[in-house]
Structure formats: C-alpha cells, structure tokens
Design an enzyme around this catalytic site. Structure first.
Site, PDB file in Angstrom:
ATOM      1  N   PRO A  82     -85.567  19.299  -1.143  1.00 12.26           N
ATOM      2  CA  PRO A  82     -85.073  20.445  -1.830  1.00 12.26           C
ATOM      3  C   PRO A  82     -84.879  21.334  -0.778  1.00 12.26           C
ATOM      4  O   PRO A  82     -85.681  21.685   0.095  1.00 12.26           O
ATOM      5  CB  PRO A  82     -86.339  20.714  -2.811  1.00 12.26           C
ATOM      6  CG  PRO A  82     -87.381  19.905  -2.100  1.00 12.26           C
ATOM      7  CD  PRO A  82     -87.046  18.849  -1.439  1.00 12.26           C
ATOM      8  N   GLY A  84     -82.960  25.611  -0.550  1.00 18.31           N
ATOM      9  CA  GLY A  84     -82.752  26.358  -1.529  1.00 18.31           C
ATOM     10  C   GLY A  84     -81.235  27.126  -1.340  1.00 18.31           C
ATOM     11  O   GLY A  84     -80.557  27.167  -0.253  1.00 18.31           O
ATOM     12  N   HIS A 280     -91.232  22.156   7.340  1.00 15.75           N
ATOM     13  CA  HIS A 280     -90.277  23.006   6.626  1.00 15.75           C
ATOM     14  C   HIS A 280     -89.328  23.130   7.601  1.00 15.75           C
ATOM     15  O   HIS A 280     -88.383  24.203   7.648  1.00 15.75           O
ATOM     16  CB  HIS A 280     -90.782  24.211   6.378  1.00 15.75           C
ATOM     17  CG  HIS A 280     -90.349  25.047   5.032  1.00 15.75           C
ATOM     18  ND1 HIS A 280     -90.985  24.948   3.836  1.00 15.75           N
ATOM     19  CD2 HIS A 280     -89.133  25.274   4.719  1.00 15.75           C
ATOM     20  CE1 HIS A 280     -90.180  25.557   2.867  1.00 15.75           C
ATOM     21  NE2 HIS A 280     -89.008  25.908   3.416  1.00 15.75           N
ATOM     22  N   GLY A 313     -86.025  16.252  10.978  1.00 16.45           N
ATOM     23  CA  GLY A 313     -85.577  15.886  12.212  1.00 16.45           C
ATOM     24  C   GLY A 313     -84.586  14.469  11.942  1.00 16.45           C
ATOM     25  O   GLY A 313     -83.951  13.997  12.905  1.00 16.45           O
ATOM     26  N   GLY A 334     -82.931  17.091   4.903  1.00 17.23           N
ATOM     27  CA  GLY A 334     -82.279  18.319   4.627  1.00 17.23           C
ATOM     28  C   GLY A 334     -81.075  18.803   5.074  1.00 17.23           C
ATOM     29  O   GLY A 334     -79.833  18.779   4.470  1.00 17.23           O
ATOM     30  N   ARG A 335     -81.065  19.398   6.323  1.00 20.02           N
ATOM     31  CA  ARG A 335     -79.766  19.709   7.100  1.00 20.02           C
ATOM     32  C   ARG A 335     -78.729  18.699   6.826  1.00 20.02           C
ATOM     33  O   ARG A 335     -77.571  19.055   6.786  1.00 20.02           O
ATOM     34  CB  ARG A 335     -80.329  20.031   8.620  1.00 20.02           C
ATOM     35  CG  ARG A 335     -81.002  21.505   8.681  1.00 20.02           C
ATOM     36  CD  ARG A 335     -81.152  21.738  10.105  1.00 20.02           C
ATOM     37  NE  ARG A 335     -81.952  22.823  10.117  1.00 20.02           N
ATOM     38  CZ  ARG A 335     -83.311  23.137  10.461  1.00 20.02           C
ATOM     39  NH1 ARG A 335     -84.042  21.970  10.292  1.00 20.02           N
ATOM     40  NH2 ARG A 335     -83.763  24.256  10.556  1.00 20.02           N
TER      41      ARG A 335
END
Length: 389
Positions: A82, A84, A280, A313, A334-335
């Site tokens: 997730p 935002g 995070h 990572g 994520g990224r």
C-alpha cells in the site's frame, strides 16, 4: 529481450522513464527517504551484499512460483504494497489493481489512497486494506468494515512511521489542493513534462489530493493534510490496540513495520496472521538497518507461528528469492510498481510484475530449485556482520 518504447526490461529502467516523465516534485516524492536517506539506501544496497551458491547440472525443467499469503493463492511471492496519494497517473490505484489481478497477485490498498476502496475492490479480488491508527476506535473499525464490504480479504496495520519528514536534499512541495494559485506555482515544472500533463487532461481532471478511504458514509473526503493532521493528533497505538483491532476484524491480519525480534514476538502474542519486516521504505527512523538485514532475526524469533513478509528495496526477482532464502514467505513492493505506473500506466505496473516473475524463475533455475518453497539459507552467502537483530 531488449527494451522497446512500450516495454522495459528492468525496474531501474522504469525509474529512469518515471524521472523523465514526472514533474520534479512528484518524482521526488517517490524516491525520498527521511533525513540523510541512510535507511532508504541500505534497503537497496544490502541486497547486493548477498551472493548466490548456484548449481550447474540436474537443474529443474520447470519451476513453481505460486504460494499463499494470508489465505490468498497468488501466482508468485510478490504483493503490491500500500502506498498513498498516487498522483503519478490519473487511474491511480485502480490501474494498479487491474495489473495485480492480471498477474494474479494480491494488492494492499492504503488508507491514504487516491481512489475509493470500492473501485479498487471491484478491480482486484485479492485485496488487503491498510490501516493507520487515525481517529477513535469506533471510526477506525467503521473504516475497516467499509473495506470488508468492498471486498477486502484482510487488514494491514502499519506502525512504522514516526512523522519525520526532513530531507537533506529538501522535501518536495505538496499543495493542499490544486487551485489557481498552486496551478501557477507548479506550472513551470509541469509544463516541462507535457506527456504527464496530457495524460491527466485526457482523463478530464487534475490530480486529486483527497483521501476518500478515511471518510465514512456521507462524509466529504478530507484532503491529504487534513487527514495527516488527524493522524498526528491521534494518541499513538498500543499493543492492546493491535490486539483489539485484530480481534474485531476477525480475519487475516498483518502487522507491518517490524524490525526487532522482541516486537515480532509481541505481534505473535497479539494474534496477528502475518508480519512484514519493513522500514516504510526508509521513511521512518533514519539509520534503521535495511529491512533484509533484520529479516533473519525476526524469522528466527517467530518460527512458523506467523507468516513473515519483507518490504523494502526489492528491485529484481533475485531480490525476492534472496528474501525467501532468508525465511520470508513473500515480499511487498512499493516504489518499483509506482515507477512502472509512471512509465506506462497499468501496462507499466504489469511490466514490473512480469520482470520480477521472470527474475524469480531465473534465480530458481540457477539454484537448482523446483519451487520457491524449497529455498533455504544454504542457497545464499551472507558476509560477516550482515544481519541486524
């Protein structure tokens, strides 16, 4: 296979394309860690210190990548983490959900997402809803029930956040809303990225800075800063709060943000289904070791009492396999997928997931493993002093 205009062969190339396409402020929001960026950097660099112990003969003709995470069958041990306010593409989390469904992986949806959980749940059935501890208990529970009604199969409670936002290279400016004044202010950097602007104009709108999943029925969604202020003003959660929300939810429940073995044991005591070893993305307490360094100690502390995931990572399928060799059931990204979305929308997210899938298969082949479930610590070499616990 060489890259083409519509396809890229590595996550790093997706990052380069995202940097060329996005306005500077939007791009910086995707790469930034806190303060000096030590943890954000170590999340990635630590993987380079892990080396392989490959085999060269009697290798398996076929490799199995499928697994289960929090009760969901997934085609590979990769989950969408997730994140935002996805202002990198007008389709936002809905595009991510479609890509996740196409690749048969599960998706986590942020409380601070730009799209309502109902829209995202309609696009991806294997959905986990992420909760921050924002507001009173009854409000938190009402948000969880809204997510359940929209099809969420589990909750992700995220605790790895200390509200640190200072960055040595400067934090990207984020407006409270897109009005005439801010449109003029940001016009120079936006006009330098005409393709990004054209994508939004074709969609008939501009980036939304509201957070619809923090609103209850009949309420106007707060803007990002209003919701952030409410979050900062909420008393910090306790282990009793974790156990309460897990019990109230009554289904699969992940606690995200664990780095210490003693916290991992407390999470087990609270009754969680899974924990994610996470920093995070380096946006918590800078100088925390990269998540992969903390993973073995956490795995050793909890054994098979809960599922252990890792978040931070991951850029290659080989990184996924390294994490699994050290005891992770799966990883969260994520990224990587945000860069893919910036580079090519829904197709770009699917491109990233395809890259990881192929990399997992290649690593399994080189290690002589029939399945991701056969991996163990004998498959990798860790340098002295690598782990932190």
């Amino acid at each position: 296979m060489a890259s083409t205009r519509d396809w890229f062969e590595t996550v790093e190339e997706a990052r380069h394309r995202a940097q060329k396409r996005l306005p500077r402020s939007v791009y910086l929001a995707l790469v930034a860690g806190t303060e000096k960026g030590l943890t954000a950097g170590d999340n990635v660099a630590a993987f380079d210190e892990i080396t392989w112990r490959p085999h060269v003969a009697d290798l398996p003709a076929k490799r199995e990548t499928a697994t289960t995470v929090m009760g969901q069958d997934v085609s590979m041990p990769v989950l969408v983490s997730p994140t935002g306010v996805q202002a990198v593409h007008p389709d936002g989390e809905v595009a991510v959900a479609r890509a996740a469904a196409a690749e048969d992986v599960a998706m986590g949806l942020s409380s601070f997402a730009s799209k309502p959980v109902e829209e995202v749940g309609a696009a991806c059935s294997k959905l986990f809803f992420q909760m921050y501890w924002v507001g009173p208990r009854e409000t938190i529970l009402a948000r969880a029930e809204r997510a359940r009604a929209a099809g969420a199969r589990g909750l992700i409670m995220t605790l790895d956040w200390s509200f640190a936002s200072r960055r040595d290279w400067g934090s990207p400016p984020i407006p409270e809303k897109i009005d005439l004044r801010n449109a003029v202010k940001f016009a120079p950097e936006v006009l330098r990225r005409p393709r990004w602007l054209a994508t939004y104009l074709r969609s008939g709108g501009i980036p939304e800075l509201s957070v619809p999943n923090l609103a209850l029925a009949g309420e106007e969604p707060p803007n990002f800063f209003g919701a952030y202020g409410q979050w900062m003003g909420t008393p910090l959660p306790t282990w009793d709060d974790v156990a309460w929300l897990r019990e109230q939810w009554g289904g699969p429940f992940m606690l995200k943000g664990i780095t210490r073995p003693d916290d991992a044991r407390r999470a087990v005591d609270a009754g969680v289904t899974a924990i994610s070893v996470s920093t995070h993305g380096g946006n918590n307490l800078d100088s925390t070791p990269g998540a992969i360094r903390s993973l073995p100690g956490v795995v050793d502390a909890v054994g098979d009492q809960v599922e252990v995931l890792m978040d931070g990572g991951v850029r290659r399928g080989g990184d996924v396999v390294k994490a699994m060799a050290l005891g992770a059931r799966a990883v969260m990204i994520g990224r990587a997928y945000l860069w893919g979305m910036a580079a090519g929308g829904e197709r770009g997210v699917q491109n990233v997931l395809s890259i990881l899938r192929q990399g997992i298969d290649e690593a399994l082949l080189g290690l002589g493993k029939d399945s991701v479930h056969d991996l163990d610590r004998s498959d990798v070499v860790l340098p002295p002093g690598f782990t932190r616990s």
